[in-house]
Design a protein around this motif. Structure first.
Motif, PDB file in Angstrom:
ATOM      1  N   GLU A  63       0.844  -1.196   0.000  1.00 52.68           N
ATOM      2  CA  GLU A  63       0.000   0.000   0.000  1.00 52.68           C
ATOM      3  C   GLU A  63       0.881   1.249   0.000  1.00 52.68           C
ATOM      4  OE1 GLU A  63      -2.696   2.175   3.316  1.00 52.68           O
ATOM      5  OE2 GLU A  63      -3.202   0.080   2.943  1.00 52.68           O
ATOM      6  N   HIS A  64       0.705   2.077  -1.034  1.00 48.08           N
ATOM      7  CA  HIS A  64       1.436   3.344  -1.122  1.00 48.08           C
ATOM      8  C   HIS A  64       0.509   4.464  -0.663  1.00 48.08           C
ATOM      9  CE1 HIS A  64       2.900   0.683  -4.319  1.00 48.08           C
ATOM     10  NE2 HIS A  64       4.079   1.087  -3.921  1.00 48.08           N
ATOM     11  N   LYS A  65       1.057   5.389   0.115  1.00 47.27           N
ATOM     12  CA  LYS A  65       0.228   6.523   0.525  1.00 47.27           C
ATOM     13  C   LYS A  65       1.101   7.728   0.833  1.00 47.27           C
ATOM     14  CE  LYS A  65      -0.257   5.129   5.343  1.00 47.27           C
ATOM     15  NZ  LYS A  65      -1.172   4.861   6.446  1.00 47.27           N
ATOM     16  N   LEU A  66       0.453   8.886   0.842  1.00 45.42           N
ATOM     17  CA  LEU A  66       1.092  10.152   1.193  1.00 45.42           C
ATOM     18  C   LEU A  66       0.516  10.620   2.521  1.00 45.42           C
ATOM     19  CD1 LEU A  66       0.698  12.059  -2.199  1.00 45.42           C
ATOM     20  CD2 LEU A  66       2.704  10.835  -1.389  1.00 45.42           C
ATOM     21  N   GLU A  67       1.393  11.109   3.387  1.00 51.08           N
ATOM     22  CA  GLU A  67       0.959  11.728   4.635  1.00 51.08           C
ATOM     23  C   GLU A  67       1.544  13.130   4.668  1.00 51.08           C
ATOM     24  OE1 GLU A  67       2.319   9.124   7.725  1.00 51.08           O
ATOM     25  OE2 GLU A  67       0.868   7.567   7.223  1.00 51.08           O
ATOM     26  N   PHE A  68       0.772  14.080   5.168  1.00 46.01           N
ATOM     27  CA  PHE A  68       1.186  15.477   5.172  1.00 46.01           C
ATOM     28  C   PHE A  68       1.368  15.963   6.601  1.00 46.01           C
ATOM     29  CE2 PHE A  68      -1.031  14.590   1.289  1.00 46.01           C
ATOM     30  CZ  PHE A  68      -0.252  15.201   0.328  1.00 46.01           C
ATOM     31  N   ASN A  69       2.478  16.636   6.847  1.00 41.76           N
ATOM     32  CA  ASN A  69       2.787  17.175   8.159  1.00 41.76           C
ATOM     33  C   ASN A  69       3.161  18.646   7.993  1.00 41.76           C
ATOM     34  OD1 ASN A  69       3.546  17.532  10.833  1.00 41.76           O
ATOM     35  ND2 ASN A  69       5.567  16.634  10.524  1.00 41.76           N
ATOM     36  N   SER A  70       2.318  19.527   8.476  1.00 48.24           N
ATOM     37  CA  SER A  70       2.607  20.957   8.422  1.00 48.24           C
ATOM     38  C   SER A  70       3.560  21.286   9.571  1.00 48.24           C
ATOM     39  CB  SER A  70       1.312  21.761   8.542  1.00 48.24           C
ATOM     40  OG  SER A  70       1.594  23.137   8.533  1.00 48.24           O
ATOM     41  N   VAL A  71       4.840  21.483   9.241  1.00 51.09           N
ATOM     42  CA  VAL A  71       5.860  21.751  10.247  1.00 51.09           C
ATOM     43  C   VAL A  71       5.717  23.184  10.760  1.00 51.09           C
ATOM     44  CG1 VAL A  71       8.353  21.838  10.675  1.00 51.09           C
ATOM     45  CG2 VAL A  71       7.392  20.064   9.176  1.00 51.09           C
ATOM     46  N   SER A  72       5.446  24.118   9.851  1.00 51.79           N
ATOM     47  CA  SER A  72       5.204  25.515  10.193  1.00 51.79           C
ATOM     48  C   SER A  72       4.409  26.130   9.048  1.00 51.79           C
ATOM     49  CB  SER A  72       6.525  26.266  10.415  1.00 51.79           C
ATOM     50  OG  SER A  72       7.193  26.435   9.177  1.00 51.79           O
ATOM     51  N   ASN A  73       4.148  27.449   9.122  1.00 50.29           N
ATOM     52  CA  ASN A  73       3.429  28.114   8.030  1.00 50.29           C
ATOM     53  C   ASN A  73       4.199  28.062   6.719  1.00 50.29           C
ATOM     54  OD1 ASN A  73       1.252  28.763   9.589  1.00 50.29           O
ATOM     55  ND2 ASN A  73       1.916  30.853  10.006  1.00 50.29           N
ATOM     56  N   ASN A  74       5.519  27.900   6.792  1.00 46.28           N
ATOM     57  CA  ASN A  74       6.354  27.947   5.599  1.00 46.28           C
ATOM     58  C   ASN A  74       7.093  26.648   5.328  1.00 46.28           C
ATOM     59  OD1 ASN A  74       5.692  30.667   5.242  1.00 46.28           O
ATOM     60  ND2 ASN A  74       7.241  31.255   6.720  1.00 46.28           N
ATOM     61  N   GLU A  75       6.720  25.581   6.039  1.00 46.02           N
ATOM     62  CA  GLU A  75       7.408  24.308   5.847  1.00 46.02           C
ATOM     63  C   GLU A  75       6.408  23.158   5.886  1.00 46.02           C
ATOM     64  OE1 GLU A  75      11.155  21.768   7.686  1.00 46.02           O
ATOM     65  OE2 GLU A  75      10.633  23.710   8.532  1.00 46.02           O
ATOM     66  N   LEU A  76       6.445  22.348   4.831  1.00 45.39           N
ATOM     67  CA  LEU A  76       5.554  21.202   4.703  1.00 45.39           C
ATOM     68  C   LEU A  76       6.398  19.951   4.516  1.00 45.39           C
ATOM     69  CD1 LEU A  76       2.689  19.943   4.241  1.00 45.39           C
ATOM     70  CD2 LEU A  76       3.037  20.429   1.801  1.00 45.39           C
ATOM     71  N   GLU A  77       6.049  18.906   5.256  1.00 40.48           N
ATOM     72  CA  GLU A  77       6.693  17.613   5.074  1.00 40.48           C
ATOM     73  C   GLU A  77       5.680  16.667   4.446  1.00 40.48           C
ATOM     74  OE1 GLU A  77       9.501  14.916   7.749  1.00 40.48           O
ATOM     75  OE2 GLU A  77       7.441  15.021   8.532  1.00 40.48           O
ATOM     76  N   ILE A  78       6.072  16.040   3.350  1.00 41.41           N
ATOM     77  CA  ILE A  78       5.241  15.026   2.708  1.00 41.41           C
ATOM     78  C   ILE A  78       5.943  13.694   2.931  1.00 41.41           C
ATOM     79  CG2 ILE A  78       4.184  14.226   0.572  1.00 41.41           C
ATOM     80  CD1 ILE A  78       4.454  17.134  -0.487  1.00 41.41           C
TER      81      ILE A  78
END
Length: 119
Positions: free
Chosen positions: A47-62
């Protein structure tokens, strides 16, 4: 040179190989970073999936889970990930991997879309 695809302008594209399985961070502007990190789920390895983590207003971790296919795994439509230069910012990518313990090869394309107010 200027490259477009439909109504979208290619902001940047290329290939990067992760270093020692570390995340890859795109520094798109002075205050905008988007990081691609990798995780394996051995219980759901197919199973492949994407998870999103908003580190800050200017930084996104996928977080790319189980992106280990030598034939490539990626998104099927460009992901809207924020704004840049008052335009919507999209990412399209493919990840190639020979095996779980090897570095990832990432082909990426960043697109600028429609103009936004207060973006």
């Amino acid at each position: 040179m200027r490259i477009t695809s439909g109504n979208y302008e290619v902001f940047d594209s290329g290939t990067v190989i992760s270093f020692e399985l570390e995340p890859v961070t795109f520094h798109l502007a002075t205050d905008l970073q988007i990081r691609l990190a990798f995780r394996d789920d051995t219980e759901k390895k197919d199973e492949h999936k994407l998870e999103f983590n908003s580190v800050s207003n200017n930084e996104l971790e996928i977080i790319l889970v189980n992106f280990n296919n030598p034939l490539g795994t990626g998104n099927t439509v460009p992901l809207q990930v924020g704004t840049l230069n008052n335009r919507l910012l999209y990412l399209n990518f493919r990840v190639y991997n020979l095996n779980i313990k090897s570095n990832k090869t990432i082909h990426y394309c960043w697109y600028l879309g429609e103009e936004v107010k207060n973006g």
